[in-house]
Design a protein around this motif. Structure first.
Motif, PDB file in Angstrom:
ATOM      1  N   VAL A 117      -7.308   6.957 -12.764  1.00 25.81           N
ATOM      2  CA  VAL A 117      -7.480   8.234 -13.469  1.00 25.81           C
ATOM      3  C   VAL A 117      -7.449   8.038 -14.988  1.00 25.81           C
ATOM      4  CG1 VAL A 117      -6.500   9.563 -11.575  1.00 25.81           C
ATOM      5  CG2 VAL A 117      -5.005   8.826 -13.459  1.00 25.81           C
ATOM      6  N   GLY A 118      -7.387   6.786 -15.429  1.00 25.71           N
ATOM      7  CA  GLY A 118      -7.443   6.501 -16.855  1.00 25.71           C
ATOM      8  C   GLY A 118      -6.096   6.457 -17.560  1.00 25.71           C
ATOM      9  N   ALA A 119      -5.000   6.442 -16.796  1.00 19.47           N
ATOM     10  CA  ALA A 119      -3.670   6.382 -17.412  1.00 19.47           C
ATOM     11  C   ALA A 119      -3.388   4.977 -17.944  1.00 19.47           C
ATOM     12  CB  ALA A 119      -2.606   6.762 -16.379  1.00 19.47           C
ATOM     13  N   LYS A 120      -2.523   4.888 -18.946  1.00 13.19           N
ATOM     14  CA  LYS A 120      -2.059   3.593 -19.456  1.00 13.19           C
ATOM     15  C   LYS A 120      -1.037   3.050 -18.462  1.00 13.19           C
ATOM     16  CE  LYS A 120       0.377   1.390 -23.338  1.00 13.19           C
ATOM     17  NZ  LYS A 120      -0.623   0.353 -23.623  1.00 13.19           N
ATOM     18  N   THR A 121      -1.193   1.800 -18.039  1.00 10.60           N
ATOM     19  CA  THR A 121      -0.287   1.224 -17.048  1.00 10.60           C
ATOM     20  C   THR A 121       0.465   0.028 -17.625  1.00 10.60           C
ATOM     21  OG1 THR A 121      -2.002  -0.226 -16.129  1.00 10.60           O
ATOM     22  CG2 THR A 121      -1.742   1.958 -15.119  1.00 10.60           C
ATOM     23  N   ILE A 122       1.711  -0.129 -17.152  1.00 10.82           N
ATOM     24  CA  ILE A 122       2.559  -1.257 -17.551  1.00 10.82           C
ATOM     25  C   ILE A 122       3.106  -1.896 -16.290  1.00 10.82           C
ATOM     26  CG2 ILE A 122       4.574  -1.995 -18.873  1.00 10.82           C
ATOM     27  CD1 ILE A 122       4.330   0.595 -20.516  1.00 10.82           C
ATOM     28  N   ASP A 123       2.806  -3.178 -16.085  1.00  3.28           N
ATOM     29  CA  ASP A 123       3.263  -3.840 -14.859  1.00  3.28           C
ATOM     30  C   ASP A 123       4.668  -4.407 -15.027  1.00  3.28           C
ATOM     31  OD1 ASP A 123       3.202  -6.714 -15.703  1.00  3.28           O
ATOM     32  OD2 ASP A 123       1.057  -6.354 -15.903  1.00  3.28           O
TER      33      ASP A 123
ATOM     34  N   VAL B  12       1.378  -7.707  -8.928  1.00  2.00           N
ATOM     35  CA  VAL B  12       1.325  -7.308 -10.335  1.00  2.00           C
ATOM     36  C   VAL B  12       0.799  -5.885 -10.450  1.00  2.00           C
ATOM     37  CG1 VAL B  12       0.238  -7.761 -12.570  1.00  2.00           C
ATOM     38  CG2 VAL B  12       1.013  -9.674 -11.159  1.00  2.00           C
ATOM     39  N   GLU B  13      -0.260  -5.593  -9.730  1.00  2.63           N
ATOM     40  CA  GLU B  13      -0.807  -4.237  -9.740  1.00  2.63           C
ATOM     41  C   GLU B  13      -0.442  -3.550  -8.427  1.00  2.63           C
ATOM     42  OE1 GLU B  13      -4.636  -2.691 -11.760  1.00  2.63           O
ATOM     43  OE2 GLU B  13      -5.202  -3.099  -9.678  1.00  2.63           O
ATOM     44  N   THR B  14       0.572  -2.713  -8.466  1.00  5.34           N
ATOM     45  CA  THR B  14       1.018  -1.979  -7.284  1.00  5.34           C
ATOM     46  C   THR B  14       0.047  -0.834  -6.996  1.00  5.34           C
ATOM     47  OG1 THR B  14       2.349  -0.512  -8.670  1.00  5.34           O
ATOM     48  CG2 THR B  14       3.445  -2.496  -7.783  1.00  5.34           C
TER      49      THR B  14
ATOM     50  N   ASN C   7       0.815  -1.215   0.000  1.00  7.96           N
ATOM     51  CA  ASN C   7       0.000   0.000   0.000  1.00  7.96           C
ATOM     52  C   ASN C   7       0.851   1.269   0.000  1.00  7.96           C
ATOM     53  OD1 ASN C   7      -2.653  -1.174   0.011  1.00  7.96           O
ATOM     54  ND2 ASN C   7      -2.229  -1.840   2.105  1.00  7.96           N
ATOM     55  N   GLU C   8       2.089   1.141  -0.456  1.00 10.28           N
ATOM     56  CA  GLU C   8       2.991   2.296  -0.518  1.00 10.28           C
ATOM     57  C   GLU C   8       3.196   2.741  -1.961  1.00 10.28           C
ATOM     58  OE1 GLU C   8       6.657   1.485   1.450  1.00 10.28           O
ATOM     59  OE2 GLU C   8       5.736   1.223   3.441  1.00 10.28           O
ATOM     60  N   SER C   9       3.325   4.056  -2.135  1.00  9.83           N
ATOM     61  CA  SER C   9       3.637   4.634  -3.438  1.00  9.83           C
ATOM     62  C   SER C   9       4.354   5.954  -3.221  1.00  9.83           C
ATOM     63  CB  SER C   9       2.368   4.861  -4.261  1.00  9.83           C
ATOM     64  OG  SER C   9       2.666   5.582  -5.442  1.00  9.83           O
TER      65      SER C   9
END
Length: 282
Positions: A241-247, A230-232, A207-209
């Motif tokens: 917010v609709g951003a493109k994400t890459i794991d 996989v999904e941080t 739960n850290e970012s």
């Protein structure tokens, strides 16, 4: 019985790693007589571990945090790319000589390429100034990113890294910054891509970012090299917010495939490696 060949991972920590699962499943699928093991090696035992693996006749090994830079002084030779990057994540035992490679560069390059993301002319925020960030900076500059913000908790490390890469890639602007809210805000406003190369958000601290959610926007590409989970939190916030994400599984598998080729001379089944990786993280 045929001689079992040893390949391993050294780092601290290694408990989270799925590299043994990926490689051992591929060895089994291809009928190769290899085994891949993970060993926790603390920093002051690194030299002993390297000597031990060499003495045991290990075919090679992967190197992860925090040893990607420190390992270099214990190797006999570096590939041209590893020398340029200044970090090593893969070692091959070539007739008793330990040769260091950096397949993280292949991992980052193939991740963007496979997803159709062009780096040419981009401004990018890179979080972290360790061994993994070196491979990311090298990849971005080699693919003509125009500006890279190197943001790190310790400003001195960011400055040192930015200066080093500026001399190697004069066509790219490297801007070192300390990790502050205002610096993050200003850098992200000018950038199209955000890459986290730190271990923040990795299991068990899921739960850290480093990035407050309000700084993210829908036209950003957000890449987190952490793969467990996989999904941080960073990727969850970005997705919201609709951003493109890459794991991080993308980079993990692509670099693993490149390492596999170096150790075995065999082309690995890439899609199978992705299936194993994602299955083991569910």
């Amino acid at each position: 019985m045929r001689h079992l060949k040893l390949i391993c991972l050294i780092g601290d920590p290694v408990e989270h790693s799925i590299s043994p699962v990926i490689h051992n499943e591929v060895f089994k699928k291809l009928g190769l007589n290899y085994v891949y093991l993970a060993f926790r090696v603390i920093s002051n035992e690194l030299e002993h571990a390297v000597r031990g693996l060499k003495a045991l006749g290990a075919v090679g090994f992967n190197v992860t945090l925090p040893h990607k830079v420190a390992i270099i002084k214990y190797l006999d030779e570096l590939s041209t790319e590893a020398r340029s990057v200044g970090s090593v994540n893969t070692v091959v035992n070539s007739d008793g000589r330990l040769v260091g490679y950096n397949t993280d560069v292949v991992g980052v390059t193939n991740t963007f390429k496979s997803l159709g993301v062009s780096l040419h002319g981009t401004s990018v925020v890179v979080l972290g100034a360790g061994g993994a960030s070196r491979a990311v900076l090298h990849t971005l500059a080699s693919n003509d990113s125009s500006r890279i913000y190197v943001i790190n908790r310790t400003l001195e490390k960011a400055v040192e890294l930015a200066n080093e890469f500026s001399s190697k890639f004069p066509h790219t602007e490297f801007k070192p910054m300390s990790l502050t809210l205002s610096n993050l805000k200003n850098a992200l406003e000018e950038s199209q891509i955000l890459i986290n190369t730190t271990s923040v958000g990795m299991y068990p601290k899921v739960n850290e970012s480093l990035i407050p959610p309000e700084l993210l926007r829908n036209d950003l590409i957000v890449f987190d090299i952490v793969y467990n989970p996989v999904e941080t939190k960073l990727l969850r916030d970005a997705k919201s917010v609709g951003a493109k994400t890459i794991d991080g599984v993308n980079m993990l598998v692509h670099q693993a495939a490149a390492s596999f080729r170096l150790w075995t001379g065999v082309e690995p089944p890439l899609n199978f490696m992705f299936d194993v990786a994602y299955s083991s993280l569910r």
